[in-house]
Design a protein around this motif. Structure first.
Motif, PDB file in Angstrom:
ATOM      1  N   TRP A 304       6.533  23.531 -21.834  1.00 13.54           N
ATOM      2  CA  TRP A 304       5.507  23.867 -20.834  1.00 13.54           C
ATOM      3  C   TRP A 304       4.433  24.712 -21.493  1.00 13.54           C
ATOM      4  N   ILE A 305       3.311  24.858 -20.809  1.00 14.15           N
ATOM      5  CA  ILE A 305       2.199  25.633 -21.397  1.00 14.15           C
ATOM      6  C   ILE A 305       2.614  27.080 -21.647  1.00 14.15           C
ATOM      7  N   THR A 306       3.467  27.636 -20.798  1.00 16.70           N
ATOM      8  CA  THR A 306       3.862  29.034 -21.011  1.00 16.70           C
ATOM      9  C   THR A 306       4.556  29.182 -22.364  1.00 16.70           C
ATOM     10  N   GLY A 307       5.371  28.198 -22.719  1.00 12.19           N
ATOM     11  CA  GLY A 307       6.022  28.228 -24.020  1.00 12.19           C
ATOM     12  C   GLY A 307       5.028  28.078 -25.166  1.00 12.19           C
ATOM     13  N   VAL A 381       5.339  34.332 -13.776  1.00 17.39           N
ATOM     14  CA  VAL A 381       4.404  33.207 -13.881  1.00 17.39           C
ATOM     15  C   VAL A 381       4.982  31.920 -13.301  1.00 17.39           C
ATOM     16  N   GLY A 382       4.095  31.054 -12.853  1.00 21.00           N
ATOM     17  CA  GLY A 382       4.486  29.680 -12.553  1.00 21.00           C
ATOM     18  C   GLY A 382       4.466  29.320 -11.086  1.00 21.00           C
ATOM     19  N   GLU A 383       4.639  30.298 -10.229  1.00 23.91           N
ATOM     20  CA  GLU A 383       4.663  30.039  -8.785  1.00 23.91           C
ATOM     21  C   GLU A 383       4.467  31.385  -8.094  1.00 23.91           C
ATOM     22  N   PRO A 384       4.127  31.325  -6.815  1.00 30.47           N
ATOM     23  CA  PRO A 384       3.969  32.603  -6.112  1.00 30.47           C
ATOM     24  C   PRO A 384       5.317  33.331  -6.062  1.00 30.47           C
ATOM     25  N   ILE A 385       5.298  34.627  -6.281  1.00 31.56           N
ATOM     26  CA  ILE A 385       6.524  35.419  -6.173  1.00 31.56           C
ATOM     27  C   ILE A 385       6.515  36.047  -4.782  1.00 31.56           C
ATOM     28  N   VAL A 405       3.291  42.366 -14.382  1.00 30.35           N
ATOM     29  CA  VAL A 405       2.082  41.557 -14.478  1.00 30.35           C
ATOM     30  C   VAL A 405       2.368  40.183 -13.867  1.00 30.35           C
ATOM     31  N   ASP A 406       1.797  39.981 -12.681  1.00 31.26           N
ATOM     32  CA  ASP A 406       1.929  38.694 -11.989  1.00 31.26           C
ATOM     33  C   ASP A 406       0.749  37.863 -12.464  1.00 31.26           C
ATOM     34  N   THR A 407       1.020  36.970 -13.419  1.00 36.73           N
ATOM     35  CA  THR A 407      -0.054  36.266 -14.111  1.00 36.73           C
ATOM     36  C   THR A 407      -0.303  34.903 -13.483  1.00 36.73           C
ATOM     37  N   TRP A 408      -1.500  34.705 -12.971  1.00 42.26           N
ATOM     38  CA  TRP A 408      -1.843  33.382 -12.444  1.00 42.26           C
ATOM     39  C   TRP A 408      -2.645  32.618 -13.490  1.00 42.26           C
ATOM     40  N   TRP A 409      -2.176  31.420 -13.781  1.00 44.02           N
ATOM     41  CA  TRP A 409      -2.915  30.547 -14.697  1.00 44.02           C
ATOM     42  C   TRP A 409      -2.306  29.159 -14.639  1.00 44.02           C
ATOM     43  N   GLN A 410      -2.751  28.255 -15.485  1.00 42.52           N
ATOM     44  CA  GLN A 410      -2.344  26.844 -15.418  1.00 42.52           C
ATOM     45  C   GLN A 410      -2.346  26.212 -16.806  1.00 42.52           C
ATOM     46  N   THR A 411      -1.715  25.044 -16.895  1.00 41.78           N
ATOM     47  CA  THR A 411      -1.768  24.273 -18.144  1.00 41.78           C
ATOM     48  C   THR A 411      -3.229  24.134 -18.591  1.00 41.78           C
ATOM     49  N   GLU A 412      -4.084  23.885 -17.628  1.00 36.94           N
ATOM     50  CA  GLU A 412      -5.492  23.613 -17.927  1.00 36.94           C
ATOM     51  C   GLU A 412      -6.259  24.853 -18.380  1.00 36.94           C
ATOM     52  N   GLY A 513      -0.877  29.031  -3.035  1.00 39.37           N
ATOM     53  CA  GLY A 513      -0.196  27.818  -3.519  1.00 39.37           C
ATOM     54  C   GLY A 513      -1.123  26.620  -3.535  1.00 39.37           C
ATOM     55  N   ARG A 514      -0.590  25.501  -3.964  1.00 35.15           N
ATOM     56  CA  ARG A 514      -1.405  24.301  -4.155  1.00 35.15           C
ATOM     57  C   ARG A 514      -1.949  23.794  -2.828  1.00 35.15           C
ATOM     58  N   VAL A 515      -3.187  23.342  -2.864  1.00 43.10           N
ATOM     59  CA  VAL A 515      -3.731  22.708  -1.670  1.00 43.10           C
ATOM     60  C   VAL A 515      -3.779  21.192  -1.858  1.00 43.10           C
TER      61      VAL A 515
END
Ligand code: WTA
Length: 649
Positions: A304-307, A381-385, A405-412, A513-515
């Protein structure tokens, strides 16, 4: 939404990048005043250039933005060679196996291993620009493989080891890969599992792959295809430990990583060299406050991108020590993660809400049995906590001391976009707080107006940033359509993330979350279209719609509404569910299996034939239907679906 505020324990941070919110606001203003100049200054400071860039940002072909054009560099040099002067004996990677086995790789050893692997790739005919698929377990050779590709300018595409042969094949074909790097298998929960047979299956009927390099890890029996398969363990012996790094342009592709969108097949997100590595390194410094003596552990998988960004590229570019773990956090018992934190004196721990919820559920008091006093920063990371998981993480794991640190980001996005700064930001539980300096993340409507506090809007990034996605591999039109066709600001298309979010009265950002039609199961992104296409392969299925349902542990789970071709098949539900899940495992992988299936007489469709997923989502959640159903082709179908779902429970 909890309105409690937690202030950083300043004594934990010596010389952080941002000491307080004034420094944060100053930096944000610096970017506002001189966007290119500020990025340029950072790029000059942080990157060891072979040739300095000519221009910071080229917007002439927007949204295909280019950064640091004319610059020359090599990402493996950035992650390894330039540290050797001062850190050759420092641990670059500390690896722990499933069974507790340990391996420490210093920067000098990493240099040699990567160079040997790079030379092996060359021997296999890999050249600059060729695509190499990496289908590997969490072993150091996976990181060597990525860096070896970067060294010779090959473009890697790591495919998560949990994906099926079909999914792997699709990705190999889409990228037109020349070489696949894999392992016989590895170990999970004390038992061997296999990867090579999956590669063999994926390559049936595929003739573009010339070589398969196999790392022998678990030494189980595997088939060797003559002329195609080679043993890494044998061939690596004779490789030279020197390999000149290829001189790369800033904008040459570094890697592809496939991810799910709302429609169609997974897309190959393409990342660049300079912009990506700059932000990977900077966020390690800003968000994780990485210091020379720290030991940092991110529990993601390199698939995954986090890795990619936060196990391999970011920590190594920052010259840090990164921990890599083969096993699962709950084996041999629920104290494994805490034991590792104690053993290695981990300073920054980065994981996903799913893992936090699971560890809380199976061993809420377990962390108290270990010495976790080395921890300074806890990441998610990865989803809302959810606030409950956040509080447990803060109080019990972090001892009420660590910054979360609640990090919001994406593969993109390549790296963090919205996150607290650990020594500066007053934190509200479960809010990702504020955009990082340099990142213009805004919650807007489709016309670019900022939404009012408490109102939901589209989470967009309204200026290009260095580590952004460059295109979708082989499909530039889809790139524009997926990300730059929903929202505009000042008449100019801006990047839309697919997420909804809102501000509170203090300007904190809350991700909702995703719309779009993306489901997030345990932090893994899955497209409804892919899952539906798999389920439709069952011969008895006429129609299907898949939605996400809230789940206590995994965040969301998959709920499928299936219409059968004939009612004669009703009564065979248990068998059908099993068969459908077998198809999903085969087509995508076990991570996409459905948790609930309702066999319904029909789906709620508009007169133009569009499935009203909002209604299906509400039913799956057990919510009352508030939407107007009169526009449906057959409103009575809603009642019928509710009756089926109620009878299942
Ligand atoms: C979700 C993972 C809430 C979001 C790095 C995003 C989050 C998707 C957070 C990207 C967070 C990620 N809070 N939601 N801190 N971080 N997400 O591409 O929906 O696997 O769009 O990248 O995960 O998932 P991806």
């Amino acid at each position: 939404m909890l309105n409690e505020v937690y202030y950083p324990h300043k004594e934990l941070f010596k010389n952080p990048a941002f000491k307080n919110m004034c420094e944060y606001h100053d930096k944000v203003r610096e970017f506002e005043k001189d966007y290119e100049g500020t990025w340029g200054k950072l790029a000059r400071e942080k990157i060891t250039w072979f040739r300095l860039y000519d221009k910071v940002l080229d917007e002439s072909n927007a949204p295909f933005y280019k950064w640091f054009t004319g610059g020359k560099l090599n990402v493996s040099y950035q992650c390894i060679d330039r540290h050797l002067d001062k850190k050759k004996n420092k641990a670059a990677i500390i690896w722990e196996g499933d069974n507790g086995e340990k391996r420490v790789i210093t920067y000098l050893e990493l240099y040699k291993e990567v160079n040997k692997f790079a030379n092996l790739l060359k021997e296999m005919g890999v050249k600059k620009g060729d695509r190499v698929v990496i289908y590997m377990p969490m072993i150091p050779e996976a990181a060597f493989a990525m860096l070896a590709c970067a060294r010779i300018g090959a473009i890697h595409s790591v495919v998560f080891g949990g994906f099926s042969a079909e999914a792997l094949k699709d990705r190999i074909l889409d990228a037109q890969a020349k070489v696949v790097i894999t392992a016989d298998g590895a170990f999970r929960k004390g038992k061997p599992y296999m990867l090579k047979p999956v590669v063999d299956k994926a390559l049936e009927g595929v003739d573009i792959v010339e070589k398969v390099i196999v790392v022998e890890r678990n030494n189980e029996d595997i088939e060797w295809v003559e002329g195609r398969d080679v043993s890494y363990n044998e061939l690596i012996q004779n490789q030279s430990t020197e390999c000149e790094p290829e001189v790369m342009d800033s904008e040459d592709p570094l890697f592809l990583l496939y991810t799910s969108g709302s429609t169609g097949k997974p897309k190959g997100v393409q990342h660049s060299q300079a912009g990506y590595i700059l932000w990977a390194q900077l966020t390690m410094e800003w968000v994780f406050d990485i210091k020379d003596n720290d030991t940092y552990w991110c529990t993601a998988d390199i698939g995954w991108i986090t890795g990619h960004t936060y196990i391999v590229y970011g920590p190594l570019a920052a010259g840090a020590t990164t921990v890599m773990f083969e096993g699962v956090l709950t084996y041999p018992d629920s104290g494994r993660a805490w034991k590792m934190i104690e053993d290695y004196r981990i300073n920054q721990f980065y994981t996903a809400p799913t893992a936090i919820r699971l560890l809380n559920k199976i061993g809420a008091d377990e962390p108290k049995k270990y010495d976790l006093s080395s921890l300074r920063i806890l990441g998610t990371v990865g989803e809302p906590i959810d606030p409950a998981a956040w509080k447990w993480y803060y109080d019990v794991v972090g001892g009420g001391r660590c910054s979360i640190v609640d990090t919001w980001w994406q593969t993109e996005t390549g790296g963090h976009m919205i996150s607290p700064l650990p020594a500066a930001t007053p934190i509200k539980p479960a809010s990702a707080t504020f955009p990082l300096p340099g990142i213009f993340a805004e919650i807007i409507d489709e016309e670019g107006n900022r939404v009012k506090p408490g109102e939901k809007g589209l989470l967009c990034i309204t200026k290009p940033w260095p580590s952004m996605i460059r295109t979708i591999w082989g499909d530039p039109e889809r790139f524009v359509k997926s990300y730059f066709s929903t929202a505009k600001k000042n008449g100019k298309p801006v990047y839309f993330s697919g997420d909804g979010a809102m501000y509170d009265e203090d300007g904190y950002i809350w991700i909702t979350g995703r719309v779009d039609d993306v489901i997030n199961v345990s932090g893994h992104r899955l497209g409804t279209a892919e899952i539906e296409a798999a389920i439709k392969k069952h011969p008895h299925v006429a129609e299907v719609a898949v939605v996400g349902k809230p789940d206590e542990i995994t965040g969301e789970s998959i709920f499928a509404y299936v219409v059968l071709k004939s009612t004669d098949d009703l009564g065979e539900e248990v068998e059908l569910i099993k068969e459908i899940n077998e198809i999903i495992s085969k087509e995508i992988g076990n991570i996409a299996k459905v948790k609930d299936i309702a066999f319904v007489p029909g789906l709620p469709k508009t007169r133009s034939g569009k499935i009203m997923r909002r209604i299906l989502r509400a039913i799956a959640k057990g919510e009352e239907i508030k939407q107007d159903t009169s526009t449906l082709e057959d409103p009575s179908v809603v009642e019928a679906i509710i009756a089926v779902v109620n009878s299942c429970e």
